[in-house]
Motif scaffolding. Structure first.
Motif, PDB file in Angstrom:
ATOM      1  N   THR A 195       2.647  -0.979  14.461  1.00  0.00           N
ATOM      2  CA  THR A 195       3.227  -1.147  13.128  1.00  0.00           C
ATOM      3  C   THR A 195       4.327  -2.207  13.147  1.00  0.00           C
ATOM      4  O   THR A 195       4.434  -3.020  12.223  1.00  0.00           O
ATOM      5  CB  THR A 195       3.787   0.193  12.621  1.00  0.00           C
ATOM      6  OG1 THR A 195       2.714   1.122  12.483  1.00  0.00           O
ATOM      7  CG2 THR A 195       4.471   0.029  11.273  1.00  0.00           C
ATOM      8  N   ASN A 196       5.146  -2.206  14.195  1.00  0.00           N
ATOM      9  CA  ASN A 196       6.178  -3.245  14.313  1.00  0.00           C
ATOM     10  C   ASN A 196       5.541  -4.626  14.363  1.00  0.00           C
ATOM     11  O   ASN A 196       6.032  -5.582  13.742  1.00  0.00           O
ATOM     12  CB  ASN A 196       7.019  -3.014  15.569  1.00  0.00           C
ATOM     13  CG  ASN A 196       7.906  -1.787  15.458  1.00  0.00           C
ATOM     14  OD1 ASN A 196       8.162  -1.296  14.365  1.00  0.00           O
ATOM     15  ND2 ASN A 196       8.362  -1.278  16.586  1.00  0.00           N
ATOM     16  N   LEU A 197       4.447  -4.738  15.115  1.00  0.00           N
ATOM     17  CA  LEU A 197       3.739  -6.020  15.198  1.00  0.00           C
ATOM     18  C   LEU A 197       3.237  -6.465  13.824  1.00  0.00           C
ATOM     19  O   LEU A 197       3.461  -7.609  13.412  1.00  0.00           O
ATOM     20  CB  LEU A 197       2.555  -5.892  16.158  1.00  0.00           C
ATOM     21  CG  LEU A 197       1.478  -6.985  16.055  1.00  0.00           C
ATOM     22  CD1 LEU A 197       2.046  -8.345  16.421  1.00  0.00           C
ATOM     23  CD2 LEU A 197       0.263  -6.633  16.904  1.00  0.00           C
ATOM     24  N   THR A 198       2.546  -5.578  13.128  1.00  0.00           N
ATOM     25  CA  THR A 198       1.943  -5.988  11.858  1.00  0.00           C
ATOM     26  C   THR A 198       3.001  -6.246  10.783  1.00  0.00           C
ATOM     27  O   THR A 198       2.782  -7.050   9.883  1.00  0.00           O
ATOM     28  CB  THR A 198       0.919  -4.943  11.375  1.00  0.00           C
ATOM     29  OG1 THR A 198       1.521  -3.637  11.330  1.00  0.00           O
ATOM     30  CG2 THR A 198      -0.273  -4.897  12.318  1.00  0.00           C
ATOM     31  N   GLY A 319      -0.247  -4.843   3.891  1.00  0.00           N
ATOM     32  CA  GLY A 319      -0.553  -5.781   4.960  1.00  0.00           C
ATOM     33  C   GLY A 319      -0.205  -5.278   6.339  1.00  0.00           C
ATOM     34  O   GLY A 319      -0.832  -5.674   7.320  1.00  0.00           O
ATOM     35  N   HIS A 320       0.796  -4.414   6.460  1.00  0.00           N
ATOM     36  CA  HIS A 320       1.119  -3.887   7.788  1.00  0.00           C
ATOM     37  C   HIS A 320       0.366  -2.588   8.057  1.00  0.00           C
ATOM     38  O   HIS A 320      -0.010  -2.295   9.187  1.00  0.00           O
ATOM     39  CB  HIS A 320       2.636  -3.653   7.934  1.00  0.00           C
ATOM     40  CG  HIS A 320       3.075  -2.275   7.560  1.00  0.00           C
ATOM     41  ND1 HIS A 320       3.408  -1.926   6.263  1.00  0.00           N
ATOM     42  CD2 HIS A 320       3.213  -1.142   8.298  1.00  0.00           C
ATOM     43  CE1 HIS A 320       3.731  -0.646   6.229  1.00  0.00           C
ATOM     44  NE2 HIS A 320       3.627  -0.148   7.438  1.00  0.00           N
ATOM     45  N   ASP A 321       0.103  -1.814   7.022  1.00  0.00           N
ATOM     46  CA  ASP A 321      -0.412  -0.457   7.195  1.00  0.00           C
ATOM     47  C   ASP A 321      -1.872  -0.441   7.651  1.00  0.00           C
ATOM     48  O   ASP A 321      -2.210   0.181   8.668  1.00  0.00           O
ATOM     49  CB  ASP A 321      -0.260   0.311   5.874  1.00  0.00           C
ATOM     50  CG  ASP A 321      -0.678   1.761   6.002  1.00  0.00           C
ATOM     51  OD1 ASP A 321       0.163   2.567   6.441  1.00  0.00           O
ATOM     52  OD2 ASP A 321      -1.824   2.078   5.667  1.00  0.00           O
ATOM     53  N   THR A 322      -2.737  -1.110   6.913  1.00  0.00           N
ATOM     54  CA  THR A 322      -4.167  -1.068   7.230  1.00  0.00           C
ATOM     55  C   THR A 322      -4.459  -1.644   8.605  1.00  0.00           C
ATOM     56  O   THR A 322      -5.212  -1.054   9.396  1.00  0.00           O
ATOM     57  CB  THR A 322      -4.967  -1.836   6.162  1.00  0.00           C
ATOM     58  OG1 THR A 322      -4.786  -1.204   4.894  1.00  0.00           O
ATOM     59  CG2 THR A 322      -6.447  -1.863   6.496  1.00  0.00           C
ATOM     60  N   THR A 323      -3.859  -2.794   8.922  1.00  0.00           N
ATOM     61  CA  THR A 323      -4.166  -3.443  10.194  1.00  0.00           C
ATOM     62  C   THR A 323      -3.671  -2.625  11.374  1.00  0.00           C
ATOM     63  O   THR A 323      -4.363  -2.507  12.401  1.00  0.00           O
ATOM     64  CB  THR A 323      -3.540  -4.849  10.235  1.00  0.00           C
ATOM     65  OG1 THR A 323      -3.891  -5.554   9.042  1.00  0.00           O
ATOM     66  CG2 THR A 323      -4.036  -5.632  11.426  1.00  0.00           C
ATOM     67  N   SER A 324      -2.484  -2.054  11.270  1.00  0.00           N
ATOM     68  CA  SER A 324      -1.958  -1.271  12.394  1.00  0.00           C
ATOM     69  C   SER A 324      -2.803  -0.025  12.631  1.00  0.00           C
ATOM     70  O   SER A 324      -3.150   0.299  13.777  1.00  0.00           O
ATOM     71  CB  SER A 324      -0.496  -0.885  12.142  1.00  0.00           C
ATOM     72  OG  SER A 324      -0.370  -0.066  10.995  1.00  0.00           O
ATOM     73  N   THR A 325      -3.166   0.680  11.561  1.00  0.00           N
ATOM     74  CA  THR A 325      -3.970   1.892  11.716  1.00  0.00           C
ATOM     75  C   THR A 325      -5.356   1.567  12.260  1.00  0.00           C
ATOM     76  O   THR A 325      -5.871   2.268  13.140  1.00  0.00           O
ATOM     77  CB  THR A 325      -4.090   2.629  10.368  1.00  0.00           C
ATOM     78  OG1 THR A 325      -2.778   2.921   9.868  1.00  0.00           O
ATOM     79  CG2 THR A 325      -4.854   3.932  10.524  1.00  0.00           C
TER      80      THR A 325
END
Length: 550
Positions: A195-198, A319-325
């Protein structure tokens, strides 16, 4: 005489109460038993609708599992119709669950009734402080079209690939943080690091802002956003404001502070654009999604400023949520499916040379050299992995609505249904596991199904980013980002699940493989609701560097 006068008043009061009670009873009876009697549903209660039934099904399984899983159990009990009514009013309006892709397609595509597909429901208001009142998620018809048109250039695939250096740079920092846990040998939540990355990636590509999400001291914007998200994640029951006023007030305060931070960023970007900075290959800042959206804007009016800030809030969240999960589920599914991991390794060896993908510098140089964009497109098996993970673990469904009197009718195998007066929930987690489409392997992780040219899977049966005009504007960014992350993780590390979903080991200390070729697990790793669907334990892992001969 006083007593004589009060008798008619008491009688009138009683009569009014009886009339009111009768009126309420008749209306409630109509709402529960008549209004949606034509729709398939389990027997409702006059007072509770399906609330008590929903609670009964909740208690039959893991209590904190995602509501979609509970709805799926109810759907099976009803005989798996194409649509199913779930009446949890007054918590939420009556909701029609759409469980087959053919009906979902009728709702998401343009029609004579709805020019831009069925409108979004007010359910998005629950996260209003997170995305803002001017969010594209809340807009309908022509106002929606105008915002979509304004931001489309920044999300065009050819433009996003020019931002590949930004993505690679942020992923390189991500690997450094994972390396630390590999050296320590301690367990850690993979969700947090990812999550930090995204967050870092979405901040850079949308606004060219360094969010410092992967640093020990995170940026102010990230800290506020994470605190705001936590207020939703902790609210498992999605309670109304009057039951938790302090939480709702805090959400509003945090949302306002985030908007204030974003206003400064938008103003700076507008000043650059207004001064004549043009998009080019030399300037990352002038090529951010924000700056592209401001080209052609003559004056940064309060209305445009507020609207722009709310789109940025929306992009930061989605943008951060979907990619991290998606990424963490990819790592888990690959780690429990040896043949799939071997196929990923083989693809990476072809693209980067034997063992080359173990070294971040090798991947970075190739991706950032001429032809690097082509490598992204040639990650066919990795793309199939991502596609299969999004099928099995979709982050969220889509809630639409049809107002009373609209005349919105859908056709299902069981007949035609008028959906007016209801919210309409396209339930991806049920649609994506439809055995009529995916056969006996509907619940299995099979990336290969997407590599068969004649797989007979209808395009409408896979919809994690939804379909039609209102599909997700950021889906190409999510796909590019996920491919890069997995390419830089899969050859370098060996991940071991801890706790839920942990593998059974044989006497030799190696995972026991079942008849289907999957590592057996001691327990079920499941999703819970944290605004979207996420692994309940934040994907607790241990990691080590992969051996050289692997």
């Amino acid at each position: 005489m006083f007593a004589t006068l009060t008798w008619p008043v008491e009688a009138l009061t009683i009569a009014l109460l009886l009339v009111t009670a009768t009126y309420l009873y008749i209306n409630l009876y109509y709402k529960r038993f008549k209004q949606n009697a034509h729709l398939p549903h389990l027997p409702p209660s006059l007072l509770w609708g399906h609330l008590k039934t929903f609670d009964d099904f909740t208690k039959r399984g893991i209590r904190d599992r995602h509501p979609d899983a509970i709805a799926a159990d109810m759907h099976r009990a009803l005989g798996q119709p194409s649509i199913m009514l779930l009446d949890n009013w007054p918590i939420v309006p009556p909701m029609v669950l759409v469980t087959t892709h053919s009906v979902a397609e009728q709702i998401s595509k343009p029609s004579n009734t709805f020019q831009y597909s069925a409108p979004k429901s007010p359910s998005v208001n629950r996260i209003l402080d997170l995305v803002g009142p001017h969010s594209i998620l809340l807009k309908q018809n022509e106002p929606w079209k105008a915002v979509r048109k304004r931001f489309n250039p920044g999300f065009a695939p050819q433009h996003l690939l020019t931002l590949l250096p930004v993505i690679v740079d942020k992923v390189t920092k991500y690997l450094e943080n994972i390396d630390k846990f590999a050296r320590l040998g301690t367990q850690f939540p993979l969700d947090e690091l990812t999550t930090n990355l995204t967050f870092d990636v979405i901040g850079a590509v949308t606004m060219d802002e360094n969010m410092n999400a992967q640093e020990p001291r995170q940026g102010t914007l990230v800290r506020m956003y994470r605190e705001l998200i936590k207020t939703y994640a902790d609210d498992k029951l999605q309670l109304p404001w009057w039951l938790m006023p302090r939480t709702h007030l805090r959400r509003h305060w945090l949302g306002q502070r985030i908007s204030h931070q974003l206003e400064g960023i938008v103003r700076r970007s507008f000043e650059e654009v207004d001064a004549g900075v043009k998009p080019d290959e030399e300037s990352t800042k002038s090529r951010s999604i924000l700056s592209l959206s401001l080209h052609g804007i003559q004056s940064l009016t309060p209305e445009i400023l507020a609207e722009t800030c709310d789109q940025l809030k929306t992009f930061l969240f989605a943008g951060h949520d979907t990619t991290s999960t998606t990424t963490i589920w990819c790592i888990y599914e690959l780690s429990r499916t040896p043949r799939a991991m071997q196929a990923v390794h083989a693809e990476l060896d072809t693209l980067f040379g034997p063992g080359g993908a173990r070294e971040p510098t090798t991947i970075s140089k190739k991706l950032l050299s001429p032809g690097g964009e082509d490598i992204i497109h040639r990650m066919t098996y990795i793309s199939a992995v991502i596609r299969e993970v999004l099928r099995l673990h979709p982050p969220a469904g889509s809630v639409r609505k049809s107002d009373p009197g609209t005349g919105f009718v859908v056709s299902a195998p069981e007949g035609k249904y008028n959906l007016d007066g209801n919210w309409i929930y396209l339930c991806h987690s049920i649609i994506h596991r439809d055995r009529a489409v995916y056969g006996e392997t509907a619940d299995d992780f099979v990336p290969e199904r997407w590599l068969q040219p004649n797989n007979d899977i209808p395009a409408s049966a896979w919809r994690p980013f939804e379909r039609g005009p209102r599909n997700c504007i950021g889906q190409e960014l999510a796909n590019i980002e996920a491919r890069v992350i997995i390419a830089m993780l899969a050859r370098r590390y060996e991940f071991t699940k801890i706790g839920l979903g942990e593998f059974e080991l044989g006497k030799d200390g190696k995972p026991i493989v079942d008849d289907k070729g999957y590592n057996k697990t001691k327990s079920e790793l499941y999703a819970t609701i944290q605004i979207t669907a996420k692994p309940v334990d934040r994907m607790l892992m241990k990691v080590k560097l992969a051996p050289r001969d692997n």
